[in-house]
Design an enzyme around this catalytic site. Sequence first.
Site, mmCIF file in Angstrom:
data_model
loop_
_atom_site.group_PDB
_atom_site.id
_atom_site.type_symbol
_atom_site.label_atom_id
_atom_site.label_comp_id
_atom_site.label_asym_id
_atom_site.label_seq_id
_atom_site.Cartn_x
_atom_site.Cartn_y
_atom_site.Cartn_z
ATOM 1 N N LYS A 203 -62.751 48.292 33.094
ATOM 2 C CA LYS A 203 -62.220 47.217 33.972
ATOM 3 C C LYS A 203 -63.023 45.820 33.852
ATOM 4 C CE LYS A 203 -62.590 46.317 39.233
ATOM 5 N NZ LYS A 203 -63.045 47.013 40.302
ATOM 6 N N SER B 233 -59.429 46.941 44.114
ATOM 7 C CA SER B 233 -59.553 45.934 43.176
ATOM 8 C C SER B 233 -59.385 46.492 41.501
ATOM 9 C CB SER B 233 -60.630 45.262 42.984
ATOM 10 O OG SER B 233 -61.979 45.774 42.621
ATOM 11 N N SER C 50 -62.423 50.499 45.710
ATOM 12 C CA SER C 50 -61.875 49.992 44.682
ATOM 13 C C SER C 50 -61.554 50.940 43.476
ATOM 14 C CB SER C 50 -62.725 48.708 43.968
ATOM 15 O OG SER C 50 -62.145 47.504 44.752
#
Length: 487
Positions: free
Chosen positions: A81, A156, A180
């Site tokens: 990420k 996210s 997330s």
Amino acid sequence: MTDLTQLGVRACLAGLQAGDFSSLELTQALLQRIDALEPQIHAFLTLTPEKALAAAKNADKLRASQPDDLPPLTGLPLAVKDVLCLEGVRTTCGSKILENFIPPFTATAVQRLLDAGVVPLGKTNTDEFAMGSSTENSAYGPSRNPWNTGRVPGGSSGGSAAAVAARMTPAAFGTDTGGSVRQPCSFCGATGIKPTYGRTSRYGLVAYGSSLDTVGMIARNVADVATLFQHMAGFDPLDATSVQLPVPEYTLPESDSLKGLRVGVPEEYFIEGIQPEVEERVRAAIAQLEAQGATAIPIHLPHTEYALPVYYLIAPAEASANLARYDGIRFGPRLGEDNNLWSLFTETRGRLFGPEVKRRIMLGTYALSAGYYDAYYGKAQKVRTLIKRDFDLAFEQVDVIAAPVAPTTAFKFGQHTDDPLAMYLEDVFTLPANLAGVPGLAFPVGPDSDGMPVGMQLMGPHFREDLLFQVGHAYQLATPWHENWPE
Ligand code: GLN
């Protein structure tokens, strides 16, 4: 020959070990699939094909030259990420303000997996600074849900979950400050762990809400997640809040029996407004746990309704402090007039932060300002303690808690973008675990009537990721949902 992109983590490792294919072949197959699908999915912000191919070749060499002394994950491709630093690779956090930021070091959690032998494919899309639930707040455009590209993948860590679901990578790092990891897993039918606060190092994770941030992992099933988590968890002297506890061997059961397990079912997580099929699927999954020998016990987490306002005071307050460093001097390009400090700050921050980030900075600054601190931030901290106490009391009665991850399945693009509160409400079931610091494991429990995945989460006492893995794995031994993937 089998399509290598369809293999999960353990299947990849077994194939590499058996010599069925090389890391180079595996990595090339995934890079090709990424190339083919990226125009539709947009899971990545930066691809690192040269780095990946070099690492894969190196892994193959190592496997040939020292087969008996091989790092455990040698040659396994993985995505990261884009809020986690990877040395020499652009790390944007989904923000224009870090468009050209190349970190000189690697996050500890990532470094541990690199040391264990993984091959980095690239950096995945995220809401700007991990603030959001859909990737619609990414400055580089949203990712799309591989089950239906008209729907969001969640956020996210939406790029990571979409990449896993689209079989662009067997696994990907996620981070979870308020849901997330878990919520995008739920929306994309993936499995992911949000660890106990302090179990994984935050060093090299670009800070959002420092008392809530955790680094987790997303993959195709519980066993794959546990395999990777084994190597990334543990104490790190570079993170003052990482906890000095040994990481247990995450051995998984061979039988699906859950005899003796007490599963708490919190009434506060089955509220009005939840999509009926989400409740149905989650209740069916709890019935499945009972069929495997567990006992479901109704419980109460009475302060659950305060989690949303408490989180949306504490997280923005911490964010407003953490984001002060993006001022055009320490981080970020220098915009504005020469020799005018005020212009430098306002132009850099005004032009390069997106609207949600600005909203959070304003909310947080307000909550921390003199005269309001006690009423908002101070009060929120006290209620946070009550939320944590709810969990402490519940875990005197039950071993794990089962609940929906999100009140709905993946929503359509634009559905919540005009109404921040509607977007924040998507987090209502994930925020409490972050406020309490307890671990949560999300996994799919079947589709809704549109064929979109529904996710359930198991929450456990602090540092009991082992228990969550055991229960989640037993469930997956008995059910097929984690084997379903979009075409
Ligand atoms: N959606 C939540 C937020 O916007 C949680 C995000 C996260 O866990 N990083 O803050």
